[in-house]
Design a protein around this motif. Structure first.
Motif, PDB file in Angstrom:
ATOM      1  N   ASN A 315      19.996  -6.555 -42.762  1.00  0.00           N
ATOM      2  CA  ASN A 315      19.261  -5.300 -42.962  1.00  0.00           C
ATOM      3  C   ASN A 315      19.144  -5.040 -44.463  1.00  0.00           C
ATOM      4  O   ASN A 315      19.746  -4.116 -45.011  1.00  0.00           O
ATOM      5  CB  ASN A 315      19.969  -4.160 -42.241  1.00  0.00           C
ATOM      6  CG  ASN A 315      19.163  -2.888 -42.200  1.00  0.00           C
ATOM      7  OD1 ASN A 315      17.934  -2.917 -42.363  1.00  0.00           O
ATOM      8  ND2 ASN A 315      19.825  -1.763 -42.011  1.00  0.00           N
ATOM      9  N   VAL A 316      18.347  -5.846 -45.131  1.00  0.00           N
ATOM     10  CA  VAL A 316      18.403  -5.992 -46.586  1.00  0.00           C
ATOM     11  C   VAL A 316      17.261  -5.255 -47.286  1.00  0.00           C
ATOM     12  O   VAL A 316      16.106  -5.306 -46.846  1.00  0.00           O
ATOM     13  CB  VAL A 316      18.365  -7.491 -46.964  1.00  0.00           C
ATOM     14  CG1 VAL A 316      18.273  -7.683 -48.464  1.00  0.00           C
ATOM     15  CG2 VAL A 316      19.606  -8.201 -46.415  1.00  0.00           C
ATOM     16  N   TYR A 317      17.622  -4.597 -48.390  1.00  0.00           N
ATOM     17  CA  TYR A 317      16.661  -3.937 -49.277  1.00  0.00           C
ATOM     18  C   TYR A 317      17.077  -4.201 -50.721  1.00  0.00           C
ATOM     19  O   TYR A 317      18.247  -4.492 -51.000  1.00  0.00           O
ATOM     20  CB  TYR A 317      16.664  -2.415 -49.081  1.00  0.00           C
ATOM     21  CG  TYR A 317      16.315  -1.926 -47.710  1.00  0.00           C
ATOM     22  CD1 TYR A 317      15.015  -1.544 -47.396  1.00  0.00           C
ATOM     23  CD2 TYR A 317      17.293  -1.820 -46.709  1.00  0.00           C
ATOM     24  CE1 TYR A 317      14.689  -1.070 -46.135  1.00  0.00           C
ATOM     25  CE2 TYR A 317      16.975  -1.348 -45.445  1.00  0.00           C
ATOM     26  CZ  TYR A 317      15.672  -0.973 -45.162  1.00  0.00           C
ATOM     27  OH  TYR A 317      15.359  -0.508 -43.917  1.00  0.00           O
ATOM     28  N   GLU A 318      16.145  -4.030 -51.646  1.00  0.00           N
ATOM     29  CA  GLU A 318      16.533  -3.926 -53.046  1.00  0.00           C
ATOM     30  C   GLU A 318      17.180  -2.557 -53.248  1.00  0.00           C
ATOM     31  O   GLU A 318      16.749  -1.553 -52.658  1.00  0.00           O
ATOM     32  CB  GLU A 318      15.318  -4.071 -53.959  1.00  0.00           C
ATOM     33  CG  GLU A 318      14.755  -5.483 -53.997  1.00  0.00           C
ATOM     34  CD  GLU A 318      13.658  -5.646 -55.054  1.00  0.00           C
ATOM     35  OE1 GLU A 318      13.304  -4.634 -55.708  1.00  0.00           O
ATOM     36  OE2 GLU A 318      13.174  -6.788 -55.218  1.00  0.00           O
ATOM     37  N   ASN A 323      17.054   3.610 -53.482  1.00  0.00           N
ATOM     38  CA  ASN A 323      17.073   4.828 -54.301  1.00  0.00           C
ATOM     39  C   ASN A 323      15.718   5.546 -54.288  1.00  0.00           C
ATOM     40  O   ASN A 323      15.665   6.775 -54.349  1.00  0.00           O
ATOM     41  CB  ASN A 323      17.480   4.491 -55.734  1.00  0.00           C
ATOM     42  CG  ASN A 323      18.982   4.292 -55.873  1.00  0.00           C
ATOM     43  OD1 ASN A 323      19.767   4.860 -55.102  1.00  0.00           O
ATOM     44  ND2 ASN A 323      19.401   3.491 -56.832  1.00  0.00           N
ATOM     45  N   ARG A 324      14.631   4.798 -54.188  1.00  0.00           N
ATOM     46  CA  ARG A 324      13.302   5.427 -54.146  1.00  0.00           C
ATOM     47  C   ARG A 324      13.016   6.071 -52.796  1.00  0.00           C
ATOM     48  O   ARG A 324      12.359   7.110 -52.722  1.00  0.00           O
ATOM     49  CB  ARG A 324      12.210   4.378 -54.431  1.00  0.00           C
ATOM     50  CG  ARG A 324      12.096   3.935 -55.870  1.00  0.00           C
ATOM     51  CD  ARG A 324      10.792   3.164 -56.097  1.00  0.00           C
ATOM     52  NE  ARG A 324      10.657   2.012 -55.227  1.00  0.00           N
ATOM     53  CZ  ARG A 324      11.084   0.781 -55.523  1.00  0.00           C
ATOM     54  NH1 ARG A 324      11.706   0.565 -56.680  1.00  0.00           N
ATOM     55  NH2 ARG A 324      10.903  -0.220 -54.679  1.00  0.00           N
ATOM     56  N   ASN A 325      13.494   5.424 -51.725  1.00  0.00           N
ATOM     57  CA  ASN A 325      13.131   5.862 -50.368  1.00  0.00           C
ATOM     58  C   ASN A 325      14.371   6.118 -49.517  1.00  0.00           C
ATOM     59  O   ASN A 325      14.405   5.778 -48.332  1.00  0.00           O
ATOM     60  CB  ASN A 325      12.258   4.799 -49.700  1.00  0.00           C
ATOM     61  CG  ASN A 325      11.021   4.477 -50.485  1.00  0.00           C
ATOM     62  OD1 ASN A 325      10.193   5.347 -50.729  1.00  0.00           O
ATOM     63  ND2 ASN A 325      10.891   3.220 -50.890  1.00  0.00           N
ATOM     64  N   ALA A 326      15.380   6.719 -50.116  1.00  0.00           N
ATOM     65  CA  ALA A 326      16.670   6.850 -49.441  1.00  0.00           C
ATOM     66  C   ALA A 326      16.569   7.613 -48.125  1.00  0.00           C
ATOM     67  O   ALA A 326      17.161   7.201 -47.115  1.00  0.00           O
ATOM     68  CB  ALA A 326      17.679   7.524 -50.365  1.00  0.00           C
ATOM     69  N   ALA A 327      15.844   8.699 -48.094  1.00  0.00           N
ATOM     70  CA  ALA A 327      15.794   9.517 -46.879  1.00  0.00           C
ATOM     71  C   ALA A 327      15.246   8.714 -45.704  1.00  0.00           C
ATOM     72  O   ALA A 327      15.802   8.741 -44.596  1.00  0.00           O
ATOM     73  CB  ALA A 327      14.953  10.764 -47.120  1.00  0.00           C
ATOM     74  N   ASP A 328      14.163   7.972 -45.927  1.00  0.00           N
ATOM     75  CA  ASP A 328      13.558   7.188 -44.844  1.00  0.00           C
ATOM     76  C   ASP A 328      14.473   6.052 -44.406  1.00  0.00           C
ATOM     77  O   ASP A 328      14.615   5.781 -43.202  1.00  0.00           O
ATOM     78  CB  ASP A 328      12.216   6.616 -45.297  1.00  0.00           C
ATOM     79  CG  ASP A 328      11.149   7.686 -45.475  1.00  0.00           C
ATOM     80  OD1 ASP A 328      11.330   8.795 -44.927  1.00  0.00           O
ATOM     81  OD2 ASP A 328      10.155   7.407 -46.161  1.00  0.00           O
ATOM     82  N   ILE A 329      15.089   5.375 -45.374  1.00  0.00           N
ATOM     83  CA  ILE A 329      15.951   4.234 -45.036  1.00  0.00           C
ATOM     84  C   ILE A 329      17.209   4.711 -44.318  1.00  0.00           C
ATOM     85  O   ILE A 329      17.658   4.088 -43.344  1.00  0.00           O
ATOM     86  CB  ILE A 329      16.280   3.431 -46.306  1.00  0.00           C
ATOM     87  CG1 ILE A 329      15.000   2.739 -46.817  1.00  0.00           C
ATOM     88  CG2 ILE A 329      17.379   2.397 -46.033  1.00  0.00           C
ATOM     89  CD1 ILE A 329      15.142   2.100 -48.183  1.00  0.00           C
ATOM     90  N   ARG A 354      22.243  13.913 -52.688  1.00  0.00           N
ATOM     91  CA  ARG A 354      22.507  15.178 -53.384  1.00  0.00           C
ATOM     92  C   ARG A 354      21.732  15.180 -54.700  1.00  0.00           C
ATOM     93  O   ARG A 354      21.890  14.262 -55.517  1.00  0.00           O
ATOM     94  CB  ARG A 354      24.008  15.379 -53.647  1.00  0.00           C
ATOM     95  CG  ARG A 354      24.842  15.365 -52.381  1.00  0.00           C
ATOM     96  CD  ARG A 354      26.228  15.965 -52.590  1.00  0.00           C
ATOM     97  NE  ARG A 354      27.073  15.207 -53.476  1.00  0.00           N
ATOM     98  CZ  ARG A 354      27.850  14.194 -53.108  1.00  0.00           C
ATOM     99  NH1 ARG A 354      27.844  13.806 -51.842  1.00  0.00           N
ATOM    100  NH2 ARG A 354      28.614  13.569 -53.987  1.00  0.00           N
ATOM    101  N   ASP A 355      20.895  16.183 -54.855  1.00  0.00           N
ATOM    102  CA  ASP A 355      20.080  16.301 -56.064  1.00  0.00           C
ATOM    103  C   ASP A 355      19.258  15.031 -56.316  1.00  0.00           C
ATOM    104  O   ASP A 355      19.111  14.580 -57.461  1.00  0.00           O
ATOM    105  CB  ASP A 355      20.956  16.601 -57.289  1.00  0.00           C
ATOM    106  CG  ASP A 355      21.729  17.899 -57.133  1.00  0.00           C
ATOM    107  OD1 ASP A 355      21.168  18.847 -56.550  1.00  0.00           O
ATOM    108  OD2 ASP A 355      22.882  17.956 -57.583  1.00  0.00           O
ATOM    109  N   GLY A 356      18.776  14.437 -55.223  1.00  0.00           N
ATOM    110  CA  GLY A 356      17.933  13.255 -55.344  1.00  0.00           C
ATOM    111  C   GLY A 356      18.689  11.969 -55.604  1.00  0.00           C
ATOM    112  O   GLY A 356      18.059  10.917 -55.816  1.00  0.00           O
ATOM    113  N   LYS A 357      20.012  12.017 -55.582  1.00  0.00           N
ATOM    114  CA  LYS A 357      20.819  10.822 -55.829  1.00  0.00           C
ATOM    115  C   LYS A 357      21.602  10.450 -54.573  1.00  0.00           C
ATOM    116  O   LYS A 357      22.027  11.320 -53.815  1.00  0.00           O
ATOM    117  CB  LYS A 357      21.779  11.056 -56.993  1.00  0.00           C
ATOM    118  CG  LYS A 357      21.079  11.308 -58.330  1.00  0.00           C
ATOM    119  CD  LYS A 357      22.090  11.557 -59.431  1.00  0.00           C
ATOM    120  CE  LYS A 357      21.388  11.788 -60.772  1.00  0.00           C
ATOM    121  NZ  LYS A 357      22.363  12.059 -61.859  1.00  0.00           N
TER     122      LYS A 357
END
Length: 762
Positions: A315-318, A323-329, A354-357
Motif C-alpha cells: 500500500n505504497v505512496y511517496e 502529506n499533500r493528500n493526507a485526508a483522502d489517503i 493537525r494544522d495541516g500536518k
C-alpha cells in the motif's frame, strides 16, 4: 520509477535488454547472438546456483540440498521435535539456532528461557551453532557468518534472504528444514527468473526501504514475481553499497517471490573481507546472453522517499504525496481497516492531522531490514543537533547485531542518537512481529521493519485495542523524529550524510556463541521445560472424508498473522496444543470452539463409536451420505474441519499457521489460490489437503458439511478434478475441487497423515 515488461526478455552483456517479441530475432542477430531461449535461460545466476544444488538430474523438477540451515527461538523447538520424532541423530549440515524473537523472556513465565536452554543443549547434542539472546537477529548473523557467494541457505523465517551477498536463500516452514536434517530434499519445479534491472543512483535521503517499497508496490498486486526468483542486475547495482543492497534484498519476501539473487562485485568482496571471510566470495553475474521470464526496471534516480501505509507493504505512496493528500489517503486506510476489523473497534486516523500536518506517534528502526550499520549512521546524521521532543512521539533504534552495536558506540553515532531523546536497544526482532514497543491505542507508528499487517505492532482487536504501522526508511524516520513527529521525507534534510567505515569485531561472537564445529555429542541430554511438548499423534488419510466448514474468510488476502497471531502467542510455539488455542483468534474467534467440536466427533470415530451415536447434526449428514454411498462407515471415513479463505498464507513462513489447524482436527484448506508456496507446503507437510476451488460463488457456506468420497484414491492416482458434495437439505450437491501440482513424496505425506508419519513409515 518502476516499470515491468509484459513479456520475457534477453539480457546481453548485463546491460542490453531485448524484449522477447517479434523483433527479437533480428535484434539478437544484429548483436551476433544465435543462442536459443532455452540455452539463454541457463545463463542466469539463479539457474547456475540451482543446478549446483539440484540432486534430481532434472532441472524442471528440482530436488535441492541446501548448504546451511538457520532458525530462531520460536521455530527451532518445533523443528527439532519433529526431526527427533522422525529419527534425527545429528545435524548433517551447519544449523544455526538464533534467539532473537522471544529474547526478552517477558511473557509466559519460565517458558521462553526453557526454549533457549533446549536450543543450547540441542546444538551441543546434535552438533549445531547456538547464538544467545541479544547477540544478533537471525538474518544479520547469517549475513555476517553464514552467507557464501553461490551458496544456498534454508531458514524457518520468511525473510531468509541473502541474495545481495550471492547466496540464494529461501524462507520456509519448519518441516522443510526437517527434511534437510533427515537427508531429504526441497522439491520444487524450476522457478521462473525475473530480472530486476537497476539503473541510476539514489538521490540523497533515499534509502533501501524506499527502493524496496517502490518495487513491492509495483509487483505485489499483479503477482508478477510470485514464486519466482528475483535476479538483481544492471548498471545501477554498482552504485549501491552492500548494506543498501541487503536492505532492498530482505524486503523481496513481501513480493511473494521464492528467492532472490544479485550480481556480485568488489563491493560485496569487501563485505566478506571486512567479516574475515573473503574466501567465501566469488563474482556472480549472468552470462553474455541470459533469458529472463520477466523484467522489472528500476530507475533509481527518480525514486523518492516512500511510505507503505497500513495494512500491507504494497500500500505504497511517496511521503510527499501523503502529506499533500493526507485526508483522502487516511480515509482509504480507514476503509481497509473496516475490511479487516469490521465493527470490532473504532478506528480513525483523522486526528493525526493537525494544522495541516500529519503527526505520527512512534518511530522504530529495527531488525533485519532497519538495524543495519549504514541505516543507523544515516539516521544519526539526520538527527544530530535535534531532539525528538517530550510529547507523544518516541523513537527506538535496534542495531541488528552486537558487532553493529559496538561499532556505533565506537564511532559516536550511538551518543548522537541517545542525546536526541531516542533509545538504543539490543538486537531483537520484537517490534517486527508485535512483541516489543507496542504503541498506544489508535497510535500511528512508522517503522523501518518488514511488515505492517493488522495487529503486527502488537495491538489486540479482539480486546478493543488497535494501532497501525506504516513502513518507511530509517532516513525518513529520522527526519520525522528531528521534526518531532511531523511526517517528513529525508530529502528535506539539507545536511551531510557521512560515509562511515565499518569494522567487524569477530571476538564478540567467539566469546559468546556456541559453535560445535559440526561435532555432535550424543551424551548431552536435551533440557526440556513444562511448555515443550511432543506433537500429538496424527492418523493417516482415510478413504473418504466428511469435512465441516468452520470458518469462511472473504478478505482478498489472509495473512499468516491472522491464521495464527504473532506477538505474545509466540511464547507458546513449543506447545502445539497450547498454541492452537489462539488459531484465527484475531479473524474468527469462534473457529477454535467449532474446530474442537468437530474433532471430538473424530476422536469418537477412532474409538469405534458408530456415526448414529455422535452429534445429531453429524449423524444427519451421514444419513444423507449413506443414501448414495452405503459403503461409508466410521472405519473408512474420517471426520475433520476445514476453512475457506480466498487467498490464505501471505507473510510469515511459520508452520504453525497450518499445524495449529491440524492439531485441532483440520484435514484441509479450501482456497481460490494460496498466497505463497511456503504456506501451501506447510499444509502438505502437516497432512492437510490444499484444495483449490474455482469461481467466486461458493457451493457451500460456513458450518456446512462437505463429503469427499474416495479422497485417498484420488490423491494416489493424481486425479485432477476431485468430486465433492455439499450435504444440504437432505441431499448431496456436487461440486469440484482440485489439489494442483504435488510431488510423489507430497502425496505420500498427505496419505500418511503428516511428515512425521511419512518418515516413520520410511
Amino acid at each position: 520509477m518502476v516499470t515491468t515488461l509484459d513479456k520475457g526478455c534477453y539480457l546481453l552483456n548485463g546491460t542490453t535488454i531485448v524484449p522477447d517479441d517479434a523483433e527479437a530475432s533480428a535484434v539478437l542477430g544484429s548483436h551476433g547472438v544465435n543462442t536459443s531461449r532455452e540455452e539463454a535461460k541457463e545463463n542466469t545466476i539463479a539457474y547456475g546456483i540451482l543446478k549446483a544444488h539440484n540432486t534430481s538430474g532434472n532441472m524442471d523438477k528440482l530436488c535441492v540440498k541446501f548448504d546451511k540451515l538457520t532458525s530462531h527461538d520460536i521455530t527451532y523447538v518445533g523443528i527439532i521435535q519433529t526431526a527427533r520424532a522422525s529419527g534425527l541423530e545429528k545435524f548433517p549440515i551447519p544449523y544455526v539456532l538464533t534467539n532473537c524473537h522471544n529474547s526478552l523472556c517477558a511473557v509466559g513465565g519460565t517458558i521462553n528461557e526453557d526454549d533457549h536452554m533446549f536450543g543450547l543443549t540441542a546444538a551441543q547434542k546434535y552438533g549445531g551453532i547456538y547464538v544467545p539472546p541479544h547477540q544478533a537477529v537471525i538474518h544479520q548473523f547469517a549475513r555476517e557468518m553464514l552467507a557464501t557467494s553461490g551458496g544456498m541457505i534454508l531458514g524457518s523465517d520468511s525473510h531468509t534472504r541473502y541474495g545481495a551477498l550471492g547466496t540464494m536463500a529461501i524462507g520456509e516452514g519448519g518441516p522443510e528444514l526437517v527434511k534437510q536434517l533427515l537427508g531429504q530434499t526441497y522439491d520444487v519445479d524450476m522457478p521462473g527468473v525475473v530480472a530486476i534491472y537497476l539503473e541510476g543512483t539514489p538521490k540523497k535521503g533515499v534509502g533501501p526501504q524506499d527502493v524496496a517499497l517502490a518495487i513491492i508496490g509495483k509487483v505485489f498486486g499483479s503477482g508478477y514475481v510470485k514464486n519466482k526468483v528475483m535476479e538483481f542486475v544492471g548498471p545501477g547495482v554498482k552504485n549501491l553499497s552492500a548494506d543498501f543492497r541487503i536492505g532492498v534484498d530482505v524486503m523481496t519476501t513481501e513480493t511473494t517471490c521464492l528467492s532472490s539473487i544479485w550480481q556480485t562485485d568488489d563491493t560485496i568482496r569487501e563485505f566478506y573481507d571486512i567479516h574475515g571471510r573473503v574466501g567465501d566470495y566469488k563474482e556472480l553475474k549472468p552470462g553474455d546472453v541470459a533469458y529472463y521470464d520477466g523484467l522489472v526496471k528500476v530507475d533509481l534516480d527518480t525514486l523518492n522517499p516512500m511510505i507503505a501505509m497500513p495494512f500491507h507493504p504494497s500500500n505504497v505512496y511517496e511521503i510527499a504525496e501523503v502529506n499533500r493528500n493526507a485526508a483522502d489517503i487516511l480515509a482509504d486506510v480507514e476503509k481497509r481497516a473496516k475490511v479487516s476489523f469490521g465493527d470490532k473497534v473504532e478506528f480513525s486516523l483523522q486526528n493525526k492531522l493537525r494544522d495541516g500536518k500529519f503527526y505520527v506517534d512512534q518511530g522504530i528502526i529495527a531488525g533485519c531490514a532497519g538495524g543495519g550499520f549504514e541505516n543507523i549512521c544515516a539516521a544519526a546524521d539526520i538527527l544530530k543537533g535535534h531532539f525528538i521532543g517530550n510529547d507523544r512521539f518516541t523513537l527506538s533504534v535496534y542495531p541488528a547485531s552486537t558487532p553493529i552495536f559496538m561499532e556505533v558506540v565506537k564511532n559516536g553515532t550511538a551518543a548522537t542518537i541517545l542525546e536526541t531523546g531516542a533509545i538504543l536497544k539490543t538486537a531483537f526482532c520484537g517490534p517486527c512481529f508485535g512483541a516489543g514497543d507496542t504503541p498506544a491505542n489508535n497510535a500511528f507508528s512508522i517503522r523501518h521493519s518488514t511488515r505492517n499487517f493488522p495487529n503486527r505492532e502488537g495491538s489486540k482487536v479482539q480486546n478493543g485495542q488497535v494501532a497501525s504501522v506504516a513502513l518507511m526508511d530509517a532516513r525518513s524516520i529520522a527526519a520525522t523524529a528531528a521534526n518531532q513527529g511531523v511526517l517528513t521525507p529525508a530529502t528535506e534534510f539539507d545536511g551531510e550524510l557521512n560515509k562511515y567505515k565499518y569494522h567487524f569485531d569477530s571476538e564478540i561472537y567467539k566469546n559468546r556463541v556456541f559453535d560445535s564445529h559440526g561435532k555432535a555429542d550424543p551424551s548431552v541430554e536435551l533440557q526440556l521445560g513444562p511448555n515443550i511438548k511432543d506433537w500429538p499423534k496424527m492418523v493417516a488419510l482415510t478413504d473418504n472424508l466428511l469435512l465441516r466448514v468452520v470458518s469462511e474468510i472473504h478478505d482478498p488476502v489472509t495473512t499468516t498473522d491472522e491464521l495464527i497471531p504473532s506477538g505474545e502467542t509466540s511464547s507458546y510455539r513449543s506447545n502445539p496444543l497450547g498454541l492452537a488455542e489462539f488459531t484465527l483468534s484475531r479473524k474468527d474467534p469462534e473457529y477454535v470452539g467449532r474446530a474442537k467440536a468437530v474433532y471430538a466427533q473424530e476422536i469418537k470415530r477412532r474409538d469405534d463409536v458408530p456415526f448414529n451415536e455422535m452429534d445429531p447434526e453429524l449423524a444427519d449428514a451421514i444419513k444423507t451420505v449413506l443414501k448414495d454411498y452405503p459403503e461409508v462407515t466410521s472405519h473408512n471415513t474420517g471426520i475433520g474441519s476445514t476453512i475457506f479463505a480466498v487467498k490464505p498464507g501471505d507473510g510469515s513462513a511459520r508452520e504453525q499457521a497450518a499445524s495449529c489447524q491440524k492439531v485441532l482436527g483440520g484435514w484441509a484448506n479450501i482456497a481460490n489460490e494460496y498466497a505463497t508456496k511456503r504456506y501451501r507446503s506447510n499444509l502438505i507437510n502437516w497432512g492437510m489437503l490444499p484444495f483449490i476451488i474455482d469461481g467466486e460463488e461458493l457451493p457451500f457456506k460456513n458450518l456446512d458439511y462437505i463429503f469427499i468420497p474416495g479422497i485417498a484414491t484420488a490423491v494416489k492416482e493424481k486425479t485432477e478434478n476431485i468430486k465433492a458434495y455439499v450435504v444440504t437439505g437432505g441431499a448431496l450437491k456436487e461440486f469440484n475441487l482440485k489439489l494442483g501440482s504435488l510431488t510423489d513424496d507430497e502425496r505420500q505425506i498427505i496419505l500418511d497423515g503428516c511428515l512425521i508419519n511419512f518418515n516413520r513409515v520410511k
